[in-house]
Each structure stands twice: as structure tokens, then as C-alpha cells.
Design a protein around this motif. Structure first.
Motif, short mmCIF file in Angstrom:
data_model
loop_
_atom_site.label_atom_id
_atom_site.label_comp_id
_atom_site.label_asym_id
_atom_site.label_seq_id
_atom_site.Cartn_x
_atom_site.Cartn_y
_atom_site.Cartn_z
N ALA A 285 0.83 -1.20 0.00
CA ALA A 285 0.00 0.00 0.00
C ALA A 285 0.87 1.25 0.00
O ALA A 285 2.06 1.22 0.34
CB ALA A 285 -0.92 0.00 1.21
N VAL A 286 0.26 2.36 -0.38
CA VAL A 286 0.95 3.65 -0.38
C VAL A 286 0.51 4.43 0.86
O VAL A 286 -0.69 4.54 1.14
CB VAL A 286 0.59 4.45 -1.66
CG1 VAL A 286 1.20 5.85 -1.60
CG2 VAL A 286 1.09 3.71 -2.89
N ASP A 291 -5.83 14.24 7.80
CA ASP A 291 -5.99 15.43 8.63
C ASP A 291 -6.76 15.04 9.90
O ASP A 291 -7.12 13.87 10.08
CB ASP A 291 -6.70 16.55 7.84
CG ASP A 291 -8.15 16.22 7.51
OD1 ASP A 291 -8.67 15.20 8.00
OD2 ASP A 291 -8.76 16.98 6.75
N PRO A 292 -7.02 15.99 10.81
CA PRO A 292 -7.72 15.65 12.06
C PRO A 292 -9.10 15.04 11.86
O PRO A 292 -9.62 14.39 12.77
CB PRO A 292 -7.80 16.99 12.79
CG PRO A 292 -6.62 17.76 12.30
CD PRO A 292 -6.49 17.37 10.86
N GLN A 293 -9.73 15.25 10.69
CA GLN A 293 -11.04 14.66 10.41
C GLN A 293 -10.92 13.34 9.64
O GLN A 293 -11.90 12.84 9.10
CB GLN A 293 -11.90 15.63 9.59
CG GLN A 293 -12.47 16.78 10.40
CD GLN A 293 -11.40 17.81 10.73
OE1 GLN A 293 -10.61 18.19 9.86
NE2 GLN A 293 -11.37 18.27 11.98
N ASP A 294 -9.70 12.76 9.61
CA ASP A 294 -9.44 11.50 8.93
C ASP A 294 -9.64 11.58 7.43
O ASP A 294 -9.93 10.58 6.77
CB ASP A 294 -10.32 10.37 9.51
CG ASP A 294 -9.74 9.79 10.79
OD1 ASP A 294 -8.54 10.02 11.03
OD2 ASP A 294 -10.47 9.13 11.52
N ARG A 295 -9.47 12.76 6.85
CA ARG A 295 -9.54 12.91 5.39
C ARG A 295 -8.13 12.78 4.82
O ARG A 295 -7.17 13.33 5.37
CB ARG A 295 -10.15 14.25 5.02
CG ARG A 295 -11.61 14.40 5.41
CD ARG A 295 -12.13 15.79 5.13
NE ARG A 295 -11.45 16.81 5.92
CZ ARG A 295 -11.88 18.04 6.09
NH1 ARG A 295 -13.00 18.43 5.51
NH2 ARG A 295 -11.21 18.89 6.83
N VAL A 296 -8.02 12.06 3.70
CA VAL A 296 -6.73 11.94 3.03
C VAL A 296 -6.37 13.27 2.39
O VAL A 296 -7.14 13.80 1.58
CB VAL A 296 -6.77 10.82 1.96
CG1 VAL A 296 -5.46 10.77 1.20
CG2 VAL A 296 -7.08 9.48 2.61
N VAL A 297 -5.23 13.81 2.74
CA VAL A 297 -4.82 15.11 2.20
C VAL A 297 -3.52 15.02 1.41
O VAL A 297 -3.18 15.95 0.68
CB VAL A 297 -4.66 16.15 3.33
CG1 VAL A 297 -6.02 16.45 3.96
CG2 VAL A 297 -3.68 15.68 4.40
N ALA A 298 -2.79 13.92 1.55
CA ALA A 298 -1.52 13.79 0.84
C ALA A 298 -1.12 12.32 0.78
O ALA A 298 -1.61 11.49 1.56
CB ALA A 298 -0.43 14.59 1.54
N VAL A 299 -0.27 12.00 -0.19
CA VAL A 299 0.28 10.64 -0.30
C VAL A 299 1.80 10.72 -0.27
O VAL A 299 2.40 11.67 -0.81
CB VAL A 299 -0.19 9.94 -1.59
CG1 VAL A 299 -1.68 9.65 -1.53
CG2 VAL A 299 0.13 10.77 -2.82
N VAL A 300 2.41 9.75 0.37
CA VAL A 300 3.87 9.76 0.55
C VAL A 300 4.56 9.42 -0.77
O VAL A 300 4.18 8.46 -1.46
CB VAL A 300 4.27 8.77 1.65
CG1 VAL A 300 5.79 8.60 1.69
CG2 VAL A 300 3.75 9.25 3.00
N ASP A 301 5.56 10.21 -1.10
CA ASP A 301 6.37 9.99 -2.30
C ASP A 301 7.44 8.95 -1.95
O ASP A 301 8.25 9.17 -1.04
CB ASP A 301 7.00 11.30 -2.75
CG ASP A 301 7.77 11.14 -4.05
OD1 ASP A 301 8.84 10.52 -4.02
OD2 ASP A 301 7.30 11.66 -5.07
N ASP A 302 7.43 7.82 -2.65
CA ASP A 302 8.38 6.74 -2.34
C ASP A 302 9.83 7.22 -2.39
O ASP A 302 10.64 6.89 -1.51
CB ASP A 302 8.19 5.58 -3.32
CG ASP A 302 6.86 4.88 -3.13
OD1 ASP A 302 6.29 4.99 -2.04
OD2 ASP A 302 6.41 4.20 -4.07
N ALA A 303 10.16 7.98 -3.42
CA ALA A 303 11.54 8.44 -3.58
C ALA A 303 11.94 9.38 -2.45
O ALA A 303 13.05 9.28 -1.91
CB ALA A 303 11.71 9.12 -4.94
N ALA A 304 11.05 10.29 -2.09
CA ALA A 304 11.36 11.22 -1.01
C ALA A 304 11.52 10.49 0.31
O ALA A 304 12.41 10.82 1.12
CB ALA A 304 10.26 12.27 -0.90
N ALA A 305 10.70 9.48 0.56
CA ALA A 305 10.82 8.72 1.80
C ALA A 305 12.11 7.91 1.83
O ALA A 305 12.79 7.83 2.86
CB ALA A 305 9.62 7.79 1.96
#
Length: 378
Positions: A285-286, A291-305
Motif C-alpha cells: 500500500a501507499v 488530517d484531524p477529520q481522517d480525510r486523506v490530504v496527501a500521499v507519501v512519495d516513495d523516492a522522497a521517503a
């Protein structure tokens, strides 16, 4: 009465009679609900006929119907309020033939949120049933007030318990779908499983209704209502299964290749997020930032991680290596192969969101998409 109808697709709301707004959400009444109200009043009148004129008995029956619809409205309000608690907007609440439905502006971002929203309605009905039973016990005698409270208690308890059965389109089916989604990482698999269980619930309901009628425990009206409920259950369960299969059939490669999102709250250290992902049922999984309301606001960039040294990942906020959701290109799940190639060439990116309407079905890594498109040339 039970609140089981599945809501129509966004933008396809069936017309109804506007009743105003409740907690900011528009409320509508379908004409079919008026027909059902009349039938319930006719069936309930004999319960209060003794010692009353015909007009008075019908008036009392009408009061019961109004209270019954108020109970269904509170059931749906439970769904709406919990959805808003998690930042999901409510398009409206509709009362119709067999109950009602709450139309949300987007799907739940996580299984836990979906489960909480689904469970809220039955909990409200069971609470109303318990309160009605307590009030009926406190009212002496067997007068009209006691009879109304007893009937409301029984109807709400039946609604709450029946809606808790683990099959779509019942609320319990949504709970089951959320649980399967949680353990498999696949939202669609949960819906299909709950849909098939829903068909089983419909068959058991039909057999039970026919048996009760044969034994004399159910009237002809009760049998007709039960069979109508069976048809609604069967159609709702089948529609849920077909919707998932249709989306996957439209682009079988995309549906199979898309990785699910694994949400973690903003502020979670990268090391902890990666450990949680490795221990999950879908380590492919990605990571997504919530956010505090459990809304997806961003996805992790594999290369940056990957660029963060392992020794420092315990100090780095996962959000610092993520991309805002609005900046990630989207691929419709129904897109044709030619359209996918055009999108890949015109908007190259490391990650792509796989979407079905407003729902994010998963995330596709560019390398996986490229390899799959190459396989389609052969």
C-alpha cells in the motif's frame, strides 16, 4: 419499517417532497412513503380500535405513523452526524417506501470511518427502542399512550436489530464490508462479500416470512410487506456486487494493479508509519497522510521517503515526504488503454490516483503502470 434503500449515484437524486432541513441537511419525502404511511395506518387501526370511534382510531394510527417516520429520520440523522464528525459532507436525507437513506458527498476514507458511519443508524434505533420500552413501563395501564410507546419501542428495536444483520444494503452489511476492507485492504472485496451475504439474508427473510404466515403468526399484509422487503434486499445486494464488478471489468488491469492507501495521522514519524505499513495486510500500500477529520490530504512519495536516512526517519514527520492529494494526477478506472498512454506521456508522475467518480480506489506507481501498458502492446 427499516432504512435499507441504497442511495442513488451522486447527481441522480430521485425527486421528492422537500420537508426542510435538519442539522443543515435537506430532507425529502418520496411519494411512495405516503402510500406506505397509509397502509401502516390501516394495519395499525385495529390495534387501537377498541373503545374508540373509527375517526379517533384512524387519528391515533396516523400519530403512530408520524412518530414512526420521526424515528426513521433520527436513524438517518445518526448516519449524517457521524459522517460530518469525520469531515464527510451530507447531500441530503430522503424518506421513502421502506425507510430512508442518507446521501454523502464522498465515500469514507478508511474502513474505521465507514464502520462508524454505518453503525450509527442502528445504534440510534436501538436507543430509541430502549427509551420507548422504559417509558411504556413507566406509564400505568394499557391506554393509548402506553400502546403507542410499546409499539414504537418494538418497531425501533426491530429496525435496529434487522439493520444490524451483516448483509448489504443493510447497515450491518456496510459494517461487514468495512471489516473485510480493513483486513484485506480491498474496499471492493468487502462490498462483494457483504453483497453475497445480503442475498443470503434476503432468502432467509423470505423463508421466515412464509413460515410465520403458514403458522398463523403473520397477517397477509405482514407477508406482503416482508416479501417487498425481500425484493428490496435482493436488488440492493445485487446492485452493490454488480457495481464493483462493473468498475473492475471496465479496466481490469488498473483495478488489479492499484495499491490501496494506508492512512496515518499527520505528525506520525516516518519510521513508525513504515513499520505500521510493513505489518499491515497490504505492505504494498501507499502511505497517505490524514488530517484531524481522517480525510486523506496527501500521499507519501516513495523516492522522497527513501531519501531520508534510516537513522533520521524517527524524527521526520511523514507529511514532509508527502505530496498534496490535489497535485497527484488522477486516472479514471474506466479509462481506455489509449487514454492511459496519453495521460502518462502528457503528465508524467511517480504516482497516480485511480479514481471512480469521487472515490479514490487506490494508487498506481508509474513503473507499474508503464510495465502494464507495455504488456498490452503484445
Amino acid at each position: 419499517m427499516t432504512a435499507i434503500p441504497a442511495p442513488p449515484p451522486p447527481g441522480a437524486r430521485r425527486p421528492g417532497i422537500p420537508l426542510g432541513r435538519l442539522a443543515g441537511a435537506p430532507v425529502h419525502l418520496q411519494p411512495s412513503a405516503l402510500l406506505f404511511a397509509g397502509l401502516v395506518a390501516l394495519a395499525y387501526r385495529p390495534v387501537v380500535a377498541a373503545g374508540h370511534t373509527t375517526a379517533a382510531a384512524y387519528l391515533i394510527a396516523l400519530v403512530f405513523v408520524v412518530l414512526l417516520f420521526a424515528s426513521v429520520l433520527l436513524h438517518e440523522l445518526g448516519h449524517a452526524l457521524v459522517a460530518r464528525r469525520y469531515g464527510i459532507g451530507v447531500r441530503g436525507i430522503t424518506l421513502e417506501l421502506l425507510g430512508g437513506y442518507t446521501e454523502l458527498d464522498r465515500p469514507a476514507p478508511r474502513p474505521g470511518v465507514d464502520l462508524a458511519v454505518a453503525a450509527a443508524g442502528p445504534l440510534v434505533s436501538l436507543t430509541l427502542g430502549g427509551a420507548g420500552a422504559a417509558l411504556a413501563a413507566a406509564v400505568p395501564g394499557d391506554g393509548i399512550v402506553n400502546t403507542l410507546l410499546t409499539q414504537l419501542a418494538v418497531s425501533n428495536l426491530v429496525v435496529g436489530l434487522f439493520n444490524s444483520l451483516p448483509g448489504l444494503p443493510l447497515d450491518g452489511g456496510r459494517v461487514l464490508a468495512a471489516a473485510v476492507w480493513r483486513f484485506t485492504g480491498d474496499r471492493g472485496r468487502g462490498v462483494v462479500a457483504a453483497g453475497w451475504v445480503g442475498r443470503g439474508v434476503a432468502l432467509v427473510t423470505a423463508v421466515t416470512a412464509l413460515l410465520l404466515f403458514q403458522l398463523g403468526f403473520q397477517s397477509l399484509f405482514g407477508l406482503a410487506f416482508a416479501l417487498l422487503l425481500v425484493v428490496t434486499l435482493w436488488q440492493g445486494a445485487g446492485a452493490a456486487v454488480r457495481a464493483v464488478r462493473g468498475a473492475r471489468a471496465a479496466a481490469p488491469g488498473l483495478a488489479a494493479l492499484a495499491a490501496p492507501l494506508a492512512g496515518v495521522p499527520a505528525g506520525t514519524p516516518l519510521a513508525r508509519a513504515q513499520d505500521q505499513l510493513a505489518a499491515s495486510p497490504r505492505p504494498d500500500a501507499v502511505l497517505a497522510v490524514l488530517d484531524p477529520q481522517d480525510r486523506v490530504v496527501a500521499v507519501v512519495d516513495d523516492a522522497a521517503a527513501a531519501a531520508v536516512p534510516p537513522a533520521h526517519r524517527g524524527e521526520v514527520d511523514v507529511a514532509t515526504v508527502a505530496r498534496a492529494l490535489s497535485t497527484v494526477p488522477a486516472l479514471p478506472v474506466t479509462a481506455a488503454v489509449a487514454d492511459l498512454r496519453e495521460i502518462l506521456e502528457s503528465n508524467p508522475a511517480a504516482l497516480y490516483l485511480v479514481t471512480s467518480g469521487e472515490d479514490v480506489c487506490g494508487v498506481l506507481r508509474a513503473a507499474v503502470l508503464t510495465d502494464w501498458l507495455e504488456s498490452q502492446r503484445k
